[in-house]
Design a protein around this motif. Structure first.
Motif, PDB file in Angstrom:
ATOM      1  N   ILE A 198       0.829  -1.215   0.000  1.00  0.00           N
ATOM      2  CA  ILE A 198       0.000   0.000   0.000  1.00  0.00           C
ATOM      3  C   ILE A 198       0.861   1.262   0.000  1.00  0.00           C
ATOM      4  O   ILE A 198       0.580   2.220  -0.720  1.00  0.00           O
ATOM      5  N   HIS A 199       1.929   1.246   0.809  1.00  0.00           N
ATOM      6  CA  HIS A 199       2.666   2.485   1.057  1.00  0.00           C
ATOM      7  C   HIS A 199       3.997   2.598   0.311  1.00  0.00           C
ATOM      8  O   HIS A 199       4.646   3.646   0.353  1.00  0.00           O
ATOM      9  N   THR A 200       4.455   1.517  -0.350  1.00  0.00           N
ATOM     10  CA  THR A 200       5.728   1.587  -1.071  1.00  0.00           C
ATOM     11  C   THR A 200       5.568   0.972  -2.469  1.00  0.00           C
ATOM     12  O   THR A 200       4.528   0.408  -2.799  1.00  0.00           O
ATOM     13  N   THR A 201       6.636   1.068  -3.256  1.00  0.00           N
ATOM     14  CA  THR A 201       6.628   0.468  -4.606  1.00  0.00           C
ATOM     15  C   THR A 201       7.464  -0.810  -4.619  1.00  0.00           C
ATOM     16  O   THR A 201       7.917  -1.247  -5.680  1.00  0.00           O
ATOM     17  N   ALA A 202       7.701  -1.399  -3.450  1.00  0.00           N
ATOM     18  CA  ALA A 202       8.541  -2.600  -3.361  1.00  0.00           C
ATOM     19  C   ALA A 202       7.908  -3.761  -4.133  1.00  0.00           C
ATOM     20  O   ALA A 202       6.686  -3.915  -4.167  1.00  0.00           O
ATOM     21  N   SER A 203       8.774  -4.593  -4.735  1.00  0.00           N
ATOM     22  CA  SER A 203       8.292  -5.770  -5.462  1.00  0.00           C
ATOM     23  C   SER A 203       7.866  -6.847  -4.473  1.00  0.00           C
ATOM     24  O   SER A 203       8.121  -6.747  -3.268  1.00  0.00           O
ATOM     25  N   LYS A 204       7.247  -7.915  -5.002  1.00  0.00           N
ATOM     26  CA  LYS A 204       6.766  -9.007  -4.162  1.00  0.00           C
ATOM     27  C   LYS A 204       7.934  -9.656  -3.401  1.00  0.00           C
ATOM     28  O   LYS A 204       7.817  -9.972  -2.200  1.00  0.00           O
ATOM     29  N   THR A 205       9.049  -9.826  -4.086  1.00  0.00           N
ATOM     30  CA  THR A 205      10.235 -10.430  -3.457  1.00  0.00           C
ATOM     31  C   THR A 205      10.773  -9.525  -2.357  1.00  0.00           C
ATOM     32  O   THR A 205      11.116  -9.989  -1.256  1.00  0.00           O
TER      33      THR A 205
END
Length: 628
Positions: A130-137
């Protein structure tokens, strides 16, 4: 001080709720602050407005609430100028960017705050998505790193587990991981340790302190436990009925309390330094009128010295893992293991231990609610002995009148569809005690005895406070004039001030009626106040039993010592020794020593240390060696 120097500053906050009968003012003109990197404790009883203030800060107030004043949040990562959270739309983009990201919250009850349908890892990584653009990994890596930080030994395994697979302490750790995953500037902890054992509570407090220092975050700690406040807080704000009574640095608050309400709260907390016969000072005393409840004390306290003999009780629960047509792997859990003890007439025997040690299972066996696999239980009386496990028909009905129980949760143990009159009269009707008029009179006597007004008889349980509901539960247990009262965590769900009321009530009733108690709790300070003798339970076995003074002043078993070391004192001069706490828990036998853990190959056996003091140790262990 300018508002820019504080991370959170609440100014003249008023919160009211629109109700059918008119408006309720829950918070009145409240002002407080939380400084960067510091802990501010908000202290007060249930219903004082603590949680409502935290909801206002998070922007999650119910639709029926209206608020005025200012809640200024000055986070340099967002803006150099303070943002007024109260002026932001409740579901707007601004507040959602802050909530869960720069501001995290730990809720009081982890089981109801976590989704039962999603894994722990799924719920933690959702915050990152929700709050970041981090990937699933990346989400998985960061979630596992945070699970490791909050104390999970195998984070990758915990990531794929569901909440119901974790203990209460581990669920609370998962909740902390979820609140901290975005590394917020402010953490709001709403009663984070209330439902936890004293050892798990100490671990969570240590964890919060360490994480707060490591991450440099501020914390608003909401609690009614002054022991927790003394060990964690930098500043303290005391609230009562929605108004601030006193505020200041923790040193000033504890060493020089000035407001009568704060002094009253401190006097209501049971502690280990209480003198024999000293009473807790409840904020609102209950007038006890038990004189004509069961007849005179002399008439009640008759019969043999020992009222209940428990011998070699064992109980194993078998669980089956899922499989087609009932086929699947089965596993056995030993809940109670070869437990033996006596309860003497007129005494209070305390039974303490962590959650899962077998205390409640043992109490259910004594009540004939659970059937044991092995052992015997004998109830002694003036008219002869009664075999509890073999009683049937009339003898079982007689047993029900002689042994009664006060339950842990005063809400779920009372029927919401019955009035107090019906709740108290039901045991009398089931056991054919008197006619309708006599039962009516008995109910009035019961309600008088617990200090409630007779006008309340036609009200339903929902209209009472937690403490009042627990008093109704006690009155119901007393209705049939029992010899033995089993109290299963009767005050664990209550505020300290209400807890003092209930404990004093139980003591007064014991004195006036000659009652005998089995008092089950994980709060050692409460047991120290109530009990004459104390039995300590771990892993289904009683590891130590002794008179109260002996056990509290000179414990021998490492498990007992760990429990005592984990109790937070409401005293700045006696801080918790976090370094001495066992990181793997008090019940980890690896830290006990060979003579207590059974690693020397010898059978564990109750060793007699004299004066009624027994400790579970190796059969060939020397008593002098154990004490040293």
């Amino acid at each position: 001080m300018t508002s820019g120097a504080d991370l959170l500053r609440i100014e003249s906050l008023n919160i009211s709720f629109a109700m059918l009968g008119g408006q309720i003012d829950a918070v009145r003109n409240v002002s407080l602050r939380v400084s960067p990197g510091k802990v501010t404790a908000l202290v007060g009883e249930s219903g004082s407005g603590k949680s409502v203030i935290s909801q206002a800060v998070m922007g999650i107030l119910p639709q029926t609430a209206s608020a005025s004043g200012r809640i200024l949040f000055c986070d340099p990562a967002l803006s150099e100028t303070p943002s007024d959270l109260l002026q932001m739309p409740r579901d707007g983009r601004e507040i959602r960017a802050i909530r869960g990201n720069r501001m995290g919250k730990i809720f009081q009850e982890p089981m109801t705050s976590l989704s039962p349908l999603h894994t722990i890892g799924n719920q933690i990584s959702e915050v990152l998505r929700i709050h970041t653009t981090a990937s699933k990994t990346e989400c998985r890596e960061r979630s596992e790193e945070m699970l490791g930080l909050v104390g999970f030994a195998k984070p990758s395994r915990a990531f794929d587990m569901y909440p119901f697979e974790l203990s209460g302490g581990m669920r609370q750790r998962a909740m902390i991981a979820m609140a901290l995953i975005c590394r917020p500037a402010l953490l709001i902890a709403d009663e984070p340790t209330t439902a936890l054992d004293v050892t798990i509570q100490a671990q969570i407090l240590q964890l919060l302190r360490d994480l707060q220092t490591k991450m440099g975050m501020a914390m608003l700690l909401i609690t009614h436990d002054l022991g927790v406040v003394a060990n964690v807080a930098d500043e303290v704000v005391v609230i009562y009925h929605g108004e601030i009574m006193e505020a200041g640095p923790v040193e000033t608050i504890f060493r020089n309390p000035s407001h009568p309400y704060l002094k009253g709260l401190m006097a209501a907390v049971p502690h280990f330094d209480m003198k024999p016969g000293e009473r807790l000072k409840a904020l609102r005393e209950i007038p006890v009128n038990a004189g004509n409840l069961l007849g005179k004390k002399a008439d009640v306290a008759t019969g043999p010295d020992v009222i209940l003999s428990v011998r070699n009780i064992g109980k194993t629960f078998t669980t089956r893992k899922s499989g087609w047509f009932g086929k699947g792997d089965t596993s056995a859990t030993l809940a109670v293991d070869d437990v033996s003890f006596d309860i003497r007439r007129g005494e209070c025997l305390g039974l303490v231990g962590e959650s899962g040690c077998g205390k409640t299972t043992l109490s259910k066996i004594l009540m004939r609610a659970v059937k044991p696999d092995t052992g015997s239980i004998t109830l002694h009386g003036a008219d002869g002995d009664l075999d509890v496990l073999a009683a049937e028909g009339a003898r079982l009905k007689a047993l029900r009148t002689r042994v009664q129980m006060v339950f842990q949760d005063p809400v779920s143990s009372l029927s919401p569809r019955m009035t107090v009159q019906n709740i108290l009269a039901e045991p009398l009707e089931i056991h054919d005690r008197g006619n309708a008029q006599a039962r009516q009179e008995k109910v009035r006597t019961l309600i008088d005895a617990i200090g409630l007004d007779q006008r309340f008889l036609n009200r339903y349980p929902h209209s009472f406070s937690g403490g009042q509901r627990q008093r109704i539960g006690i009155a119901r247990a007393l209705a049939l004039g029992p010899d033995l009262l089993i109290c299963d965590e009767p005050v664990s769900a209550l505020d300290v001030s209400v807890q003092a009321q209930i404990l004093n009530l139980l003591k007064d009733l014991q004195k006036e009626l000659g009652l005998t108690y089995l008092f089950i709790s994980h709060n050692l300070a409460v047991v120290d106040y109530m009990a004459d003798r104390i039995a300590v339970m771990c892993g289904g076995r009683i590891v130590e039993i002794a008179p109260r003074e002996t056990l509290m002043r000179a414990p021998v078993h490492p498990y007992t010592k760990s429990l005592l070391a984990a109790v937070p004192f409401p005293d700045l001069d006696r801080p918790l020794d976090f370094a001495a706490l066992n990181p793997s828990g008090a019940s980890d036998k690896r830290s006990w020593g060979r003579q207590f853990s059974g690693d020397d190959g010898n059978t564990l056996f109750p060793a007699d240390l004299g004066n009624g003091h027994f400790v579970l140790a190796s059969r060939n262990a020397d008593a002098r060696e154990l004490v040293s």
